[in-house]
Motif scaffolding. Structure first.
Motif, PDB file in Angstrom:
ATOM      1  N   ASP A 146      -9.270  19.540  43.869  1.00 42.78           N
ATOM      2  CA  ASP A 146      -9.576  20.683  43.057  1.00 42.78           C
ATOM      3  C   ASP A 146      -9.746  20.248  41.507  1.00 42.78           C
ATOM      4  O   ASP A 146      -8.699  20.735  40.952  1.00 42.78           O
ATOM      5  N   LEU A 147     -10.831  19.825  41.247  1.00 44.79           N
ATOM      6  CA  LEU A 147     -10.834  19.484  39.871  1.00 44.79           C
ATOM      7  C   LEU A 147     -10.989  20.740  39.003  1.00 44.79           C
ATOM      8  O   LEU A 147     -10.414  20.528  37.754  1.00 44.79           O
ATOM      9  N   GLU A 148     -11.549  21.675  39.259  1.00 45.87           N
ATOM     10  CA  GLU A 148     -11.584  22.829  38.437  1.00 45.87           C
ATOM     11  C   GLU A 148     -10.201  23.484  38.217  1.00 45.87           C
ATOM     12  O   GLU A 148      -9.848  23.831  37.069  1.00 45.87           O
ATOM     13  N   LEU A 149      -9.459  23.507  39.143  1.00 38.36           N
ATOM     14  CA  LEU A 149      -8.091  23.951  39.111  1.00 38.36           C
ATOM     15  C   LEU A 149      -7.246  22.852  38.215  1.00 38.36           C
ATOM     16  O   LEU A 149      -6.343  23.389  37.395  1.00 38.36           O
ATOM     17  N   VAL A 150      -7.557  21.819  38.431  1.00 37.88           N
ATOM     18  CA  VAL A 150      -6.816  20.509  37.180  1.00 37.88           C
ATOM     19  C   VAL A 150      -7.219  21.041  36.012  1.00 37.88           C
ATOM     20  O   VAL A 150      -6.544  20.951  35.083  1.00 37.88           O
ATOM     21  N   THR A 151      -8.494  21.170  35.721  1.00 37.87           N
ATOM     22  CA  THR A 151      -8.967  21.449  34.508  1.00 37.87           C
ATOM     23  C   THR A 151      -8.046  22.740  33.815  1.00 37.87           C
ATOM     24  O   THR A 151      -7.679  22.650  32.539  1.00 37.87           O
ATOM     25  N   LEU A 152      -8.335  23.746  34.872  1.00 39.22           N
ATOM     26  CA  LEU A 152      -7.425  25.018  34.229  1.00 39.22           C
ATOM     27  C   LEU A 152      -6.066  24.872  34.108  1.00 39.22           C
ATOM     28  O   LEU A 152      -5.373  25.541  32.957  1.00 39.22           O
ATOM     29  N   ALA A 153      -5.233  24.209  34.826  1.00 35.87           N
ATOM     30  CA  ALA A 153      -4.038  23.736  34.551  1.00 35.87           C
ATOM     31  C   ALA A 153      -3.844  23.052  33.390  1.00 35.87           C
ATOM     32  O   ALA A 153      -2.707  23.289  32.275  1.00 35.87           O
ATOM     33  N   THR A 154      -4.585  22.068  33.032  1.00 40.60           N
ATOM     34  CA  THR A 154      -4.454  21.335  31.891  1.00 40.60           C
ATOM     35  C   THR A 154      -4.604  22.388  30.490  1.00 40.60           C
ATOM     36  O   THR A 154      -4.094  22.126  29.723  1.00 40.60           O
TER      37      THR A 154
END
Length: 366
Positions: free
Chosen positions: A83-91
Protein backbone atom coordinates in the motif's frame (compact mmCIF):
# COMPACT_ATOMS: atom_id res chain seq x y z
CA UNK A 1 7.88 15.12 -7.46
CA UNK A 2 8.83 18.49 -6.03
CA UNK A 3 9.71 17.80 -2.39
CA UNK A 4 7.63 20.56 -0.84
CA UNK A 5 4.62 20.02 -3.09
CA UNK A 6 4.77 16.25 -2.73
CA UNK A 7 4.93 16.23 1.04
CA UNK A 8 2.36 19.00 1.35
CA UNK A 9 -0.03 17.09 -0.90
CA UNK A 10 0.39 13.95 1.23
CA UNK A 11 -0.22 15.94 4.40
CA UNK A 12 -3.35 17.42 2.88
CA UNK A 13 -4.66 13.95 2.05
CA UNK A 14 -3.79 12.77 5.55
CA UNK A 15 -5.54 15.78 7.09
CA UNK A 16 -8.71 14.96 5.17
CA UNK A 17 -8.52 11.29 6.09
CA UNK A 18 -7.96 11.95 9.80
CA UNK A 19 -10.73 14.55 9.76
CA UNK A 20 -13.27 11.94 8.65
CA UNK A 21 -11.93 9.31 11.06
CA UNK A 22 -13.34 8.84 14.55
CA UNK A 23 -10.44 7.92 16.86
CA UNK A 24 -11.27 5.29 19.47
CA UNK A 25 -10.54 6.23 23.07
CA UNK A 26 -6.95 5.29 23.97
CA UNK A 27 -6.73 2.20 26.18
CA UNK A 28 -3.08 1.65 27.14
CA UNK A 29 -1.93 -1.73 28.39
CA UNK A 30 -0.12 -2.37 31.65
CA UNK A 31 3.05 -3.55 29.93
CA UNK A 32 6.58 -2.25 29.61
CA UNK A 33 7.88 -0.21 26.71
CA UNK A 34 9.65 -2.79 24.56
CA UNK A 35 6.82 -5.26 24.87
CA UNK A 36 4.43 -2.54 23.70
CA UNK A 37 6.65 -1.88 20.67
CA UNK A 38 6.69 -5.57 19.81
CA UNK A 39 2.95 -5.95 20.38
CA UNK A 40 2.03 -3.02 18.15
CA UNK A 41 4.12 -4.18 15.21
CA UNK A 42 3.11 -7.83 15.39
CA UNK A 43 -0.55 -6.96 15.91
CA UNK A 44 -0.43 -4.76 12.82
CA UNK A 45 1.13 -7.61 10.85
CA UNK A 46 -1.64 -9.99 11.92
CA UNK A 47 -4.47 -7.52 11.43
CA UNK A 48 -5.18 -7.40 15.18
CA UNK A 49 -6.43 -3.81 15.17
CA UNK A 50 -7.62 -3.63 18.78
CA UNK A 51 -4.36 -4.96 20.21
CA UNK A 52 -2.35 -2.69 17.90
CA UNK A 53 -4.30 0.34 19.12
CA UNK A 54 -3.82 -0.61 22.76
CA UNK A 55 -0.09 -1.02 22.24
CA UNK A 56 0.08 2.28 20.35
CA UNK A 57 -1.72 4.04 23.22
CA UNK A 58 0.82 2.52 25.60
CA UNK A 59 3.71 3.86 23.53
CA UNK A 60 2.13 7.30 23.21
CA UNK A 61 1.81 7.41 26.99
CA UNK A 62 5.29 6.07 27.79
CA UNK A 63 7.48 7.22 24.90
CA UNK A 64 5.86 9.16 22.03
CA UNK A 65 9.07 9.41 20.03
CA UNK A 66 9.36 5.62 19.98
CA UNK A 67 5.78 5.33 18.79
CA UNK A 68 6.45 7.50 15.74
CA UNK A 69 9.80 5.89 15.04
CA UNK A 70 8.21 2.44 15.16
CA UNK A 71 5.31 3.49 12.91
CA UNK A 72 7.82 4.77 10.35
CA UNK A 73 9.61 1.43 10.53
CA UNK A 74 6.37 -0.53 10.13
CA UNK A 75 5.39 1.54 7.10
CA UNK A 76 8.44 0.41 5.13
CA UNK A 77 9.13 -2.96 6.76
CA UNK A 78 5.63 -4.42 6.85
CA UNK A 79 3.31 -2.36 4.62
CA UNK A 80 5.73 -1.37 1.87
CA UNK A 81 4.61 -2.15 -1.66
CA UNK A 82 1.35 -3.55 -0.35
CA UNK A 83 0.00 0.00 0.00
CA UNK A 84 2.29 2.75 -1.28
CA UNK A 85 -0.30 5.45 -0.60
CA UNK A 86 -0.41 4.50 3.07
CA UNK A 87 3.40 4.47 3.21
CA UNK A 88 3.34 7.99 1.79
CA UNK A 89 0.79 9.17 4.35
CA UNK A 90 2.74 7.60 7.20
CA UNK A 91 5.92 9.29 5.99
CA UNK A 92 4.13 12.64 5.87
CA UNK A 93 3.03 12.16 9.48
CA UNK A 94 6.62 11.82 10.69
CA UNK A 95 7.38 15.52 10.19
CA UNK A 96 7.00 16.34 13.88
CA UNK A 97 4.54 17.09 16.66
CA UNK A 98 3.61 20.53 15.31
CA UNK A 99 2.62 19.09 11.96
CA UNK A 100 0.60 16.33 13.62
CA UNK A 101 -1.20 18.93 15.73
CA UNK A 102 -2.35 20.57 12.50
CA UNK A 103 -3.38 17.18 11.14
CA UNK A 104 -5.64 16.43 14.10
CA UNK A 105 -3.39 15.66 17.05
CA UNK A 106 -1.08 12.87 18.16
CA UNK A 107 -3.66 10.22 18.99
CA UNK A 108 -5.95 11.00 16.08
CA UNK A 109 -3.12 10.63 13.57
CA UNK A 110 -1.53 7.63 15.29
CA UNK A 111 -4.78 5.70 15.68
CA UNK A 112 -5.74 6.39 12.07
CA UNK A 113 -2.41 5.09 10.80
CA UNK A 114 -2.49 2.05 13.09
CA UNK A 115 -5.99 1.10 11.93
CA UNK A 116 -5.07 1.54 8.27
CA UNK A 117 -1.84 -0.42 8.66
CA UNK A 118 -3.55 -3.31 10.43
CA UNK A 119 -6.26 -3.56 7.78
CA UNK A 120 -4.28 -2.99 4.59
CA UNK A 121 -2.38 -5.32 2.27
CA UNK A 122 1.21 -5.80 3.38
CA UNK A 123 4.49 -6.61 1.68
CA UNK A 124 7.65 -7.47 3.64
CA UNK A 125 9.85 -7.84 0.56
CA UNK A 126 12.10 -4.88 1.42
CA UNK A 127 12.95 -6.37 4.82
CA UNK A 128 13.57 -9.79 3.30
CA UNK A 129 15.84 -8.16 0.72
CA UNK A 130 17.81 -6.54 3.53
CA UNK A 131 18.26 -9.87 5.31
CA UNK A 132 19.36 -11.68 2.15
CA UNK A 133 21.83 -8.93 1.21
CA UNK A 134 23.20 -8.75 4.74
CA UNK A 135 23.39 -12.45 5.62
CA UNK A 136 23.23 -14.87 2.70
CA UNK A 137 26.52 -16.70 2.18
CA UNK A 138 26.18 -16.41 -1.60
CA UNK A 139 26.80 -12.65 -1.37
CA UNK A 140 29.75 -12.74 1.02
CA UNK A 141 32.19 -11.67 -1.71
CA UNK A 142 30.01 -8.73 -2.79
CA UNK A 143 29.63 -7.57 0.81
CA UNK A 144 33.40 -7.18 0.96
CA UNK A 145 34.19 -6.00 -2.57
CA UNK A 146 31.49 -3.35 -2.76
CA UNK A 147 32.71 -1.94 0.53
CA UNK A 148 35.83 -0.77 -1.29
CA UNK A 149 34.21 0.30 -4.57
CA UNK A 150 34.15 3.92 -5.69
CA UNK A 151 31.01 6.02 -5.47
CA UNK A 152 30.70 5.91 -9.25
CA UNK A 153 31.03 2.13 -9.32
CA UNK A 154 28.39 1.75 -6.61
CA UNK A 155 25.98 4.02 -8.49
CA UNK A 156 26.45 1.92 -11.62
CA UNK A 157 25.63 -1.27 -9.71
CA UNK A 158 22.46 0.28 -8.25
CA UNK A 159 21.12 0.94 -11.76
CA UNK A 160 22.42 -2.31 -13.25
CA UNK A 161 20.78 -5.68 -13.90
CA UNK A 162 22.71 -7.39 -11.10
CA UNK A 163 20.69 -9.55 -8.67
CA UNK A 164 18.62 -7.54 -6.22
CA UNK A 165 20.80 -8.33 -3.18
CA UNK A 166 23.87 -7.00 -5.01
CA UNK A 167 22.07 -3.81 -6.03
CA UNK A 168 20.78 -3.46 -2.47
CA UNK A 169 24.31 -3.77 -1.09
CA UNK A 170 25.55 -1.10 -3.49
CA UNK A 171 22.71 1.20 -2.42
CA UNK A 172 23.50 0.50 1.24
CA UNK A 173 27.14 1.47 0.75
CA UNK A 174 26.07 4.59 -1.16
CA UNK A 175 23.84 5.48 1.78
CA UNK A 176 26.83 4.95 4.04
CA UNK A 177 27.40 2.16 6.52
CA UNK A 178 28.53 4.82 8.96
CA UNK A 179 24.91 6.05 8.87
CA UNK A 180 23.29 2.64 8.97
CA UNK A 181 25.95 0.14 10.11
CA UNK A 182 25.91 -3.63 9.93
CA UNK A 183 28.40 -6.09 11.44
CA UNK A 184 28.42 -7.87 8.08
CA UNK A 185 29.45 -4.81 6.05
CA UNK A 186 32.58 -2.68 5.73
CA UNK A 187 32.16 0.57 7.61
CA UNK A 188 32.50 3.52 5.23
CA UNK A 189 31.01 6.86 4.32
CA UNK A 190 28.52 7.09 1.50
CA UNK A 191 27.20 9.83 -0.74
CA UNK A 192 23.49 10.53 -0.38
CA UNK A 193 23.41 12.82 -3.41
CA UNK A 194 24.94 10.09 -5.57
CA UNK A 195 22.52 7.51 -4.18
CA UNK A 196 19.40 9.50 -4.96
CA UNK A 197 20.78 10.55 -8.34
CA UNK A 198 21.24 6.86 -9.17
CA UNK A 199 17.69 6.12 -8.04
CA UNK A 200 16.33 9.09 -10.00
CA UNK A 201 17.87 7.66 -13.17
CA UNK A 202 15.78 4.48 -12.93
CA UNK A 203 12.71 5.30 -10.81
CA UNK A 204 9.74 7.68 -11.01
CA UNK A 205 10.26 10.97 -9.12
CA UNK A 206 7.48 10.31 -6.60
CA UNK A 207 9.03 6.98 -5.62
CA UNK A 208 12.45 8.58 -5.19
CA UNK A 209 10.89 11.22 -2.95
CA UNK A 210 9.20 8.61 -0.77
CA UNK A 211 12.54 6.83 -0.43
CA UNK A 212 14.38 10.07 0.36
CA UNK A 213 11.88 11.31 2.92
CA UNK A 214 11.42 7.84 4.39
CA UNK A 215 15.13 7.50 4.99
CA UNK A 216 15.38 11.01 6.37
CA UNK A 217 12.64 10.33 8.91
CA UNK A 218 13.54 6.75 9.84
CA UNK A 219 17.31 6.60 9.32
CA UNK A 220 16.76 3.19 7.74
CA UNK A 221 17.77 1.68 4.41
CA UNK A 222 14.39 -0.03 3.90
CA UNK A 223 12.81 2.93 2.05
CA UNK A 224 15.56 2.66 -0.57
CA UNK A 225 15.13 -1.10 -0.89
CA UNK A 226 11.37 -0.73 -1.26
CA UNK A 227 11.92 1.76 -4.07
CA UNK A 228 14.36 -0.58 -5.83
CA UNK A 229 11.81 -3.39 -5.82
CA UNK A 230 8.83 -1.30 -6.87
CA UNK A 231 9.18 -1.21 -10.70
CA UNK A 232 9.28 -5.00 -10.89
CA UNK A 233 5.97 -5.39 -9.09
CA UNK A 234 4.21 -3.73 -12.03
CA UNK A 235 5.07 -6.66 -14.30
CA UNK A 236 4.18 -9.48 -11.92
CA UNK A 237 0.92 -11.34 -11.33
CA UNK A 238 -0.09 -10.81 -7.71
CA UNK A 239 -2.44 -12.24 -5.13
CA UNK A 240 -3.24 -11.41 -1.50
CA UNK A 241 -3.23 -14.22 1.05
CA UNK A 242 -3.05 -14.66 4.82
CA UNK A 243 0.00 -16.43 6.19
CA UNK A 244 -0.55 -19.76 7.90
CA UNK A 245 0.10 -18.47 11.43
CA UNK A 246 0.29 -20.78 14.46
CA UNK A 247 -2.52 -20.49 17.03
CA UNK A 248 -2.24 -17.64 19.51
CA UNK A 249 -1.65 -18.25 23.19
CA UNK A 250 -2.23 -15.37 25.59
CA UNK A 251 0.64 -14.70 27.98
CA UNK A 252 -0.66 -12.18 30.45
CA UNK A 253 -2.19 -9.24 28.57
CA UNK A 254 -0.59 -10.04 25.19
CA UNK A 255 -0.22 -13.04 22.86
CA UNK A 256 2.93 -15.07 23.33
CA UNK A 257 4.33 -14.04 19.95
CA UNK A 258 4.89 -10.54 21.36
CA UNK A 259 7.60 -11.88 23.69
CA UNK A 260 10.28 -11.95 21.05
CA UNK A 261 14.05 -11.80 20.91
CA UNK A 262 14.06 -8.04 21.52
CA UNK A 263 12.18 -8.10 24.83
CA UNK A 264 13.87 -9.14 28.06
CA UNK A 265 11.27 -11.73 29.08
CA UNK A 266 11.29 -13.03 25.51
CA UNK A 267 15.05 -13.60 25.65
CA UNK A 268 14.72 -15.18 29.08
CA UNK A 269 12.12 -17.61 27.73
CA UNK A 270 14.31 -18.52 24.76
CA UNK A 271 17.29 -19.14 27.05
CA UNK A 272 15.16 -21.35 29.27
CA UNK A 273 13.87 -23.37 26.32
CA UNK A 274 17.42 -23.93 25.07
CA UNK A 275 18.39 -25.44 28.43
CA UNK A 276 15.42 -27.82 28.39
CA UNK A 277 14.78 -31.32 27.01
CA UNK A 278 12.87 -30.48 23.81
CA UNK A 279 14.10 -31.63 20.40
CA UNK A 280 14.50 -27.97 19.46
CA UNK A 281 16.81 -27.42 22.43
CA UNK A 282 18.89 -30.49 21.63
CA UNK A 283 19.26 -29.41 18.00
CA UNK A 284 20.33 -25.88 18.97
CA UNK A 285 22.82 -27.12 21.56
CA UNK A 286 24.38 -29.54 19.07
CA UNK A 287 24.66 -27.12 16.13
CA UNK A 288 24.98 -23.54 17.41
CA UNK A 289 27.83 -22.04 19.49
CA UNK A 290 26.70 -21.08 23.01
CA UNK A 291 26.90 -17.31 22.61
CA UNK A 292 24.81 -17.39 19.44
CA UNK A 293 22.04 -19.71 20.60
CA UNK A 294 19.47 -17.25 21.96
CA UNK A 295 19.75 -14.95 18.94
CA UNK A 296 19.63 -17.89 16.55
CA UNK A 297 16.56 -19.46 18.12
CA UNK A 298 14.86 -16.07 18.40
CA UNK A 299 15.34 -15.62 14.66
CA UNK A 300 13.90 -19.06 13.93
CA UNK A 301 10.87 -18.34 16.13
CA UNK A 302 10.37 -15.05 14.30
CA UNK A 303 10.20 -16.94 11.01
CA UNK A 304 7.42 -19.10 12.47
CA UNK A 305 5.26 -16.58 14.33
CA UNK A 306 6.58 -13.02 14.68
CA UNK A 307 6.76 -12.31 10.96
CA UNK A 308 3.35 -13.77 10.11
CA UNK A 309 1.16 -11.40 8.12
CA UNK A 310 -2.52 -11.09 7.37
CA UNK A 311 -3.21 -9.99 3.78
CA UNK A 312 0.29 -10.54 2.42
CA UNK A 313 0.95 -9.39 -1.13
CA UNK A 314 2.19 -12.46 -2.98
CA UNK A 315 4.36 -11.97 -6.05
CA UNK A 316 7.29 -13.89 -7.49
CA UNK A 317 10.23 -11.80 -6.26
CA UNK A 318 8.74 -11.26 -2.81
CA UNK A 319 7.98 -14.97 -2.43
CA UNK A 320 11.52 -15.87 -3.49
CA UNK A 321 13.12 -13.42 -1.05
CA UNK A 322 10.93 -14.71 1.76
CA UNK A 323 11.83 -18.34 1.08
CA UNK A 324 15.55 -17.56 0.92
CA UNK A 325 15.34 -15.53 4.13
CA UNK A 326 13.47 -18.23 6.02
CA UNK A 327 15.63 -21.18 5.01
CA UNK A 328 19.04 -19.85 3.98
CA UNK A 329 19.80 -16.73 6.04
CA UNK A 330 20.26 -18.14 9.52
CA UNK A 331 24.04 -18.08 9.83
CA UNK A 332 27.01 -20.24 8.89
CA UNK A 333 25.98 -22.98 11.34
CA UNK A 334 22.56 -23.45 9.72
CA UNK A 335 22.68 -23.20 5.96
CA UNK A 336 19.33 -24.99 5.58
CA UNK A 337 16.79 -24.29 8.32
CA UNK A 338 14.22 -26.87 7.21
CA UNK A 339 14.82 -29.24 10.12
CA UNK A 340 15.02 -26.67 12.92
CA UNK A 341 11.96 -24.82 11.63
CA UNK A 342 9.98 -28.04 11.85
CA UNK A 343 11.26 -28.83 15.33
CA UNK A 344 10.60 -25.32 16.63
CA UNK A 345 7.10 -25.34 15.14
CA UNK A 346 6.32 -28.46 17.15
CA UNK A 347 7.73 -26.90 20.33
CA UNK A 348 5.92 -23.54 20.19
CA UNK A 349 3.48 -24.76 22.84
CA UNK A 350 6.34 -25.46 25.23
CA UNK A 351 7.85 -22.05 24.49
CA UNK A 352 4.55 -20.33 25.28
CA UNK A 353 4.30 -22.23 28.57
CA UNK A 354 7.78 -20.99 29.46
CA UNK A 355 6.85 -17.45 28.41
CA UNK A 356 3.86 -17.56 30.75
CA UNK A 357 6.05 -18.64 33.67
CA UNK A 358 8.62 -15.95 32.89
CA UNK A 359 5.95 -13.25 32.77
CA UNK A 360 4.58 -14.28 36.17
CA UNK A 361 7.85 -13.31 37.76
CA UNK A 362 8.51 -10.33 35.54
CA UNK A 363 5.59 -8.06 36.24
CA UNK A 364 4.24 -5.79 33.57
CA UNK A 365 5.37 -2.17 33.48
CA UNK A 366 9.09 -1.57 34.01
Amino acid sequence: MDEVKGIQAARHRLHEAVGSFRPPPPQPLDIFLYLAMSAMQKAIRRGRTELALQAAATLLEQSPERLWRRLACIAFEDVGLGDLELVTLATAAMAGKRVRALLGGEWAVASYLVCRMAETTKCRAADDLLLVAENHLAFQTERLQLGFSTIRELAQVVSSCEPFPVRALAAWYLLGTDRRPSPQLVRRRGDLAALFAALAAILPPDLVEIAREGHRRSGEVLPIFMALLSPHLQHEPVSVEDDDAPPETMVGPVPGFCLDLYTRPGRAALASLIEGPTRTARWVRSHIPPRQRVTFLGTIIFRLEGGCVQSRLRWRIADHLRRVTDYECNGAHCQDATEILGLAQADLGELNAIRAEVMKGWGHVS
